[in-house]
Design a protein around this motif. Structure first.
Motif, short mmCIF file in Angstrom:
data_model
loop_
_atom_site.label_atom_id
_atom_site.label_comp_id
_atom_site.label_asym_id
_atom_site.label_seq_id
_atom_site.Cartn_x
_atom_site.Cartn_y
_atom_site.Cartn_z
N THR A 162 0.77 -1.32 0.04
CA THR A 162 -0.06 0.20 -0.17
C THR A 162 0.96 1.16 0.05
N TYR A 163 0.38 2.23 -0.71
CA TYR A 163 1.12 3.54 -0.72
C TYR A 163 0.85 4.56 0.30
N MET A 164 1.82 5.26 1.21
CA MET A 164 1.44 6.02 2.15
C MET A 164 0.28 6.93 1.64
N ASN A 165 -0.49 7.26 2.68
CA ASN A 165 -1.73 8.03 2.27
C ASN A 165 -2.44 8.56 3.67
N PRO A 166 -3.34 9.47 3.57
CA PRO A 166 -3.84 10.37 4.54
C PRO A 166 -4.29 9.53 5.79
N PHE A 167 -4.66 8.09 5.69
CA PHE A 167 -5.13 7.50 6.58
C PHE A 167 -4.14 6.40 7.30
N ALA A 212 -13.24 0.65 12.64
CA ALA A 212 -14.33 1.52 12.63
C ALA A 212 -14.45 1.96 11.13
N PHE A 213 -13.35 1.96 10.22
CA PHE A 213 -13.42 2.21 8.72
C PHE A 213 -12.61 1.18 7.96
N ALA A 214 -13.05 0.98 6.73
CA ALA A 214 -12.21 0.07 5.86
C ALA A 214 -11.62 1.16 4.89
N ARG A 223 -5.78 -2.32 -3.79
CA ARG A 223 -5.65 -2.83 -2.68
C ARG A 223 -6.37 -2.70 -1.64
N THR A 224 -6.76 -3.56 -0.33
CA THR A 224 -8.18 -3.18 0.40
C THR A 224 -7.33 -3.52 1.78
N ASN A 257 -2.31 1.26 7.08
CA ASN A 257 -3.83 1.40 7.51
C ASN A 257 -4.58 0.26 6.68
N MET A 258 -3.88 -0.61 5.96
CA MET A 258 -4.60 -1.71 5.33
C MET A 258 -4.24 -3.11 6.19
N CYS A 259 -2.84 -3.24 6.34
CA CYS A 259 -2.51 -4.57 7.02
C CYS A 259 -1.86 -4.57 8.65
N ASN A 260 -2.05 -3.12 8.89
CA ASN A 260 -1.32 -3.00 10.19
C ASN A 260 0.01 -3.00 10.45
N LEU A 261 0.88 -3.36 9.51
CA LEU A 261 2.25 -3.55 9.58
C LEU A 261 3.03 -2.42 9.89
#
Length: 946
Positions: free
Chosen positions: A274-279, A641-643, A595-596, A292-296
């Motif tokens: 995943t690319y760095m993003n605001p979340f 709380a959000f995906a 990616r999710t 924010n996708m896989c918590n690593l």
């Protein structure tokens, strides 16, 4: 590091608070009051908008002139009755709800979400529907009561909330049931201008307080803006979970304001990429970040806080990827398998008898000649090649400027089975180095074939030869054909059989006739070759077979039935579109991946590309005027709380830069079916089922496709009644959430669309071309293609057809529901589905109106059919021309398109076939073998209540 980027221009509609003015009507002469001004009298009777034949279904608007579902006057409508989102935590500005008109981005730009709604003469599009009154108060029960309390005295601004307790569930969009039957509050066309239900995220969910932290629906739109936490709840809801992705909102980079990060510092998660993003979130004194996708937990890359060009530290909180959900990175070397590909166009001209006599060859050559300056060539690497096709293949070798001979040589190959390249070089030439000789060649091209009598077309063999010519580099093959490929590879037979049209066997005509077209397209995709088809035949051309070439190579099929350059309107339409096509920037050798959050995965992909692996879509060239649909499956229970869902597009720009466009969307999760329904997006759901219907039509036939669409509508209504309906409404109404009120009419429009309609009158080529549009159009144009726009022009409000004083954009008249009940015999109407425009002139239109708009008082002198409006020096003509032009404006709808819809003049008492054609766009009328809107709702009600 680059300085902070300016906010996005949203591409949103201009907020035109145009009042419905009745005094702009062409009315009966009235007594002129003292000091008043006299008006023109065009109508044969006193006529007011919203009265008489123009009244909405179910009578005139309720008190105050307010349609159910139209935005409230004064701009105070809370969205769909949604309470304002919770006040965010300390130091965090309010999250902008999608489509919240009050939320302004920095610099005065509109906030995300005033998404592509076409202009209306109502107030500026609001977030949603007004409260529905006392009847609904009871229906909504406790939820409705608390909701109405929450709105009291708020005036549209959020009240400060006490700090939220961690264990309290965040309040998402409340359900607002309405009776969508004809007796209740049925669909009004203004419903299509509502923004989707807002995405309400927890406060401080993004790492910066940017209003652009979540993705605009202009780029990625989800079918549900609150998603179920479990697969079983998703299944129970019967609503699909899918993303409608439109990676680009313009044809040209200069008009696109996505921020670009040039420093080549790209932070990605080690595990899920995943690319760095605001979340994302930062830990350990900001030295590390959590995905924010896989918590690593990942290390922050070196140089993240350093500007290498200026040799100074920078404020990381200003970086685009932390402030913008949509941003673009210039990719470093490791993102390239080979040097960036140059832009290559190989033109394949049909020089058979049909191609030459229709004027196609001359018009195309002249258009390319005049557009050479518009073809992207900033890096001076763009190369062009030219081939001509009849019963043989004609290659053209063009020398460099300043060579001994400046004339192109024509090399003819008549072996169609194993076509060979007659010379290794000079067939693909550099546009900058050979510019004057290319111009010289294009000027002479038509003369080379002026006297041809050859009726053959070996286009399949030409495609193979062209592939051999450019496959070592990749590029675009541009096919301009006016005849059926009837010799050589991919040979096709005329198979149109009028006896099959409208029967169950019609679907066989929509299948590919020759397997060559699909297998060759897949081969092209592997070698980064994309194909665009421009088809012009007056005879059967087998669009069903030929459209496979663009379908699997990221191209598009452009169909011009019975085109002839002798008709000025035909020549102008093609020349304008082809010139815009050549100027548009495209992404070369592109791949798209979704990616999710862990527990979700993309499960199905729809659109024009080749699905290379389970989650990778390959585009030899990614165009700027298409959208794609990706279905998402829930594999594990989502506990967050959000995906988050992230779309990445890796591509080479037209000027040789390797870039990654990243779009990140966050959606709150819920365990409540009511919240899922209250946050469902009717337009995105319709787009999903449009793709599903095309797939079903091609595999199982048109009847199966229509039945599936209707069955889905019934299933959704039944599920809603059973799970959330709360008993019978009394009086036999039909309950559905306010935010989904337009869905039955959109589904009816889809079933009545040219691509799916039950009819024995639709030629197979027209139907196949329509199916191509249903599976590629960007969402705003798709919705207009399914439910066209109709405007009354003879009684426009005073400000319609004129620039808005604040925005400068042309104000459109209020749109009307698509029913002949809204058409009066003395009226003038514009009906526009985005591909074709109709000017409907009533049989009793008065001479003064006809003279003002068309320059003659005798309507019998008017040219029916394809036409263009004369330019006259009077107010009415200028306003009508401005409205017709504005209706074509795809930029104002937030998407790119080269299409210029042709304009047809329809006289109500004129040519019957033209009149019947225009009437097929009146979705809510009964026509051919289709039911009316009222009948469709009645049928749905019976099925749901039985």
């Amino acid at each position: 590091m680059a300085s902070p980027q300016p906010p996005y221009q949203d591409g949103a509609p201009d907020a035109e608070g145009a009042q419905q003015a009745q005094n702009g009507a062409y009315e009966q002469p009235q007594a002129v009051p003292a000091g008043g001004k006299k008006k023109r009298a065009y109508a044969g009777q006193a006529y007011e908008f919203g009265a008489g034949a123009n009244a909405p279904p179910g009578g005139p608007p309720p008190a105050g002139g307010q349609y159910p579902g139209s935005p409230a006057p004064g701009g105070a409508a809370p969205g769909y009755g949604y309470p304002a989102p919770q006040q965010p935590g300390y130091g965090m500005p309010q999250q902008p709800a999608y489509g919240d008109p009050g939320m302004q981005a920095p610099g005065g730009q509109p906030a995300y979400g005033q998404y592509g709604a076409p202009q209306t003469g109502y107030e500026a599009p609001q977030q949603g529907y007004p409260p529905q009154g006392a009847a609904n108060f009871i229906q909504q029960g406790v939820q409705g009561v608390t909701q109405q309390f929450s709105q009291m005295g708020m005036g549209g601004t959020p009240q400060p909330q006490p700090p939220q307790q961690p264990q309290m569930q965040m309040r998402l969009n409340p359900l607002q049931p309405v009776d969508i039957s004809m007796q209740g509050q049925p669909f009004h066309v203004a419903d299509l201008d509502q923004s989707p239900p807002p995405i309400i995220l927890p406060s401080n969910s993004s790492v910066t307080p940017s209003p652009h932290a979540n993705c605009s629906p202009k780029y990625v739109r989800s079918t549900m803006n609150a998603m179920p936490t479990t697969s079983s709840l998703l299944k129970k809801s019967k609503i699909p979970f899918a993303l409608v992705i439109q990676p680009y909102a313009t044809l040209h980079d200069a008009e696109d304001d996505v921020p670009v990060q040039y420093d080549q510092i790209i932070a990605r998660c080690r595990r899920c990429r995943t690319y760095m993003n605001p979340f994302a979130s930062f830990l350990d004194h900001s030295h590390r970040w959590r995905c924010n996708m896989c918590n690593l937990t990942n290390d922050v890359p070196q140089g993240f806080d350093w500007d290498g060009a200026k040799q100074q530290s920078v404020d990381r909180w200003q970086r685009p990827e932390l402030n913008y959900a949509v941003s673009e990175f210039v990719a470093p070397q490791e993102y390239m398998v080979r040097a960036p590909q140059p832009l290559i166009y190989l033109f394949l001209f049909d020089v058979s008898f049909a191609g030459v006599t229709s004027g196609l060859l001359a018009t195309a050559a002249r258009c390319i000649l005049e557009s050479l300056d518009r073809i992207p060539n900033a890096d001076r690497r763009t190369r062009l090649g030219f081939m001509a096709v009849d019963g043989s293949l004609h290659y053209f070798s063009i020398p460099r400027d300043g060579s001994e001979s400046n004339d192109a040589r024509m090399l003819v190959v008549s072996d169609l089975d194993e076509p060979f390249l007659p010379t290794p070089e000079d067939l693909l030439v550099n546009l900058s180095e050979c510019r004057s000789n290319i111009e010289n060649f294009l000027g002479k091209l038509q003369g080379m074939f002026a006297n041809t009598q050859n009726g053959s077309s070996a286009m399949g063999s030409a495609l193979r030869a062209g592939h051999k010519l450019i496959s070592h580099v990749g590029g675009k093959m541009v096919v301009l054909s006016a005849s059926l490929p009837n010799v050589g590879f991919g040979k096709l037979e005329p198979r149109e059989d009028k006896k099959l049209l409208g029967t169950s066997k019609e679907s066989s005509l929509l299948q590919t006739q020759n397997s060559f077209y699909k297998s060759f397209a897949v081969e092209c995709s592997k070698t980064q070759v994309s194909i665009d088809m421009f088809l012009f035949s007056a005879q059967y051309q087998d669009v069903a077979s030929l459209s496979n070439l663009p379908r699997y190579t990221g191209g598009q099929t452009y169909f011009y039935p019975a085109w002839n350059a002798a008709r000025t309107e035909d020549a102008m339409k093609f020349a304008t579109e082809f010139s815009d096509y050549l100027s548009a920037e495209i992404g070369l050798e592109a791949v798209l991946r979704v990616r999710t959050t862990t527990g979700l995965r993309p499960s199905a992909f729809y659109g024009n590309f080749f699905n290379r692996s389970s989650d990778l879509c390959a585009f030899p060239a990614m165009p700027r005027d298409q959208a794609y649909v990706v279905e998402i499956a829930i594999d594990e229970t989502i506990t967050k709380a959000f995906a988050c869902l992230q779309v990445g597009v890796l591509h080479t720009t037209s000027n040789g830069e390797r870039r990654i466009r990243v779009m990140t969307l966050s959606i709150p999760t819920t365990q409540s079916l009511a919240e899922v329904y209250a946050s469902a997006d009717q337009q995105a759901i319709t787009a999903y089922f449009s793709h599903k219907a095309v797939e079903r039509a091609l595999s199982s036939g048109l009847d199966a496709a229509r039945d599936a669409v209707q069955a889905k509508m019934i299933e959704l209504l039944q599920t809603y009644k059973k799970e959330l309906g709360g008993g019978n409404m009394g009086g036999g109404g039909l309950q559905f959430p306010a935010n989904l009120r337009a869905m039955p009419m959109l589904f009816l429009g889809l079933m009545k669309n040219l691509g799916l309609r039950k009819s024995a009158q639709i030629p197979t080529d027209l139907r196949s071309a329509a199916l191509c549009l249903l599976s590629t159009l960007p969402l705003p144009l798709l919705i207009q293609y399914i439910y066209p726009r109709m405007y009354s022009l003879h009684d426009m409000p005073d400000d319609a057809g004129l620039p808005h004083p604040d925005t400068g954009a042309i104000v459109m008249p209020p749109p009307l529901n698509l029913t002949s009940a809204n058409i009066v015999p003395f009226g003038l109407y514009l009906i526009d589905d985005g591909q074709t425009q109709f000017l409907w002139l009533g049989r009793d239109a008065v001479p003064a109106l006809i003279n003002d708009v068309f320059g003659t008082e005798d309507k019998n002198q008017l040219k029916q059919g394809k036409t263009s409006l004369p330019v006259l020096d009077n107010d009415m003509n200028e306003r009508v021309r401005a409205a017709v032009e504005k209706s074509r404006d795809h930029k104002g709808k937030g998407c790119g398109s080269i299409v210029v819809p042709p304009l047809y003049l329809i006289r109500e008492d004129g040519e019957p076939s033209l009149r019947l054609w225009a009437q097929t766009l009146l979705v809510e009328d009964r026509a051919d073998q289709g039911v009316s809107g009222a009948q469709f709702l009645g049928m749905l009600r019976e099925k749901v209540l039985s």
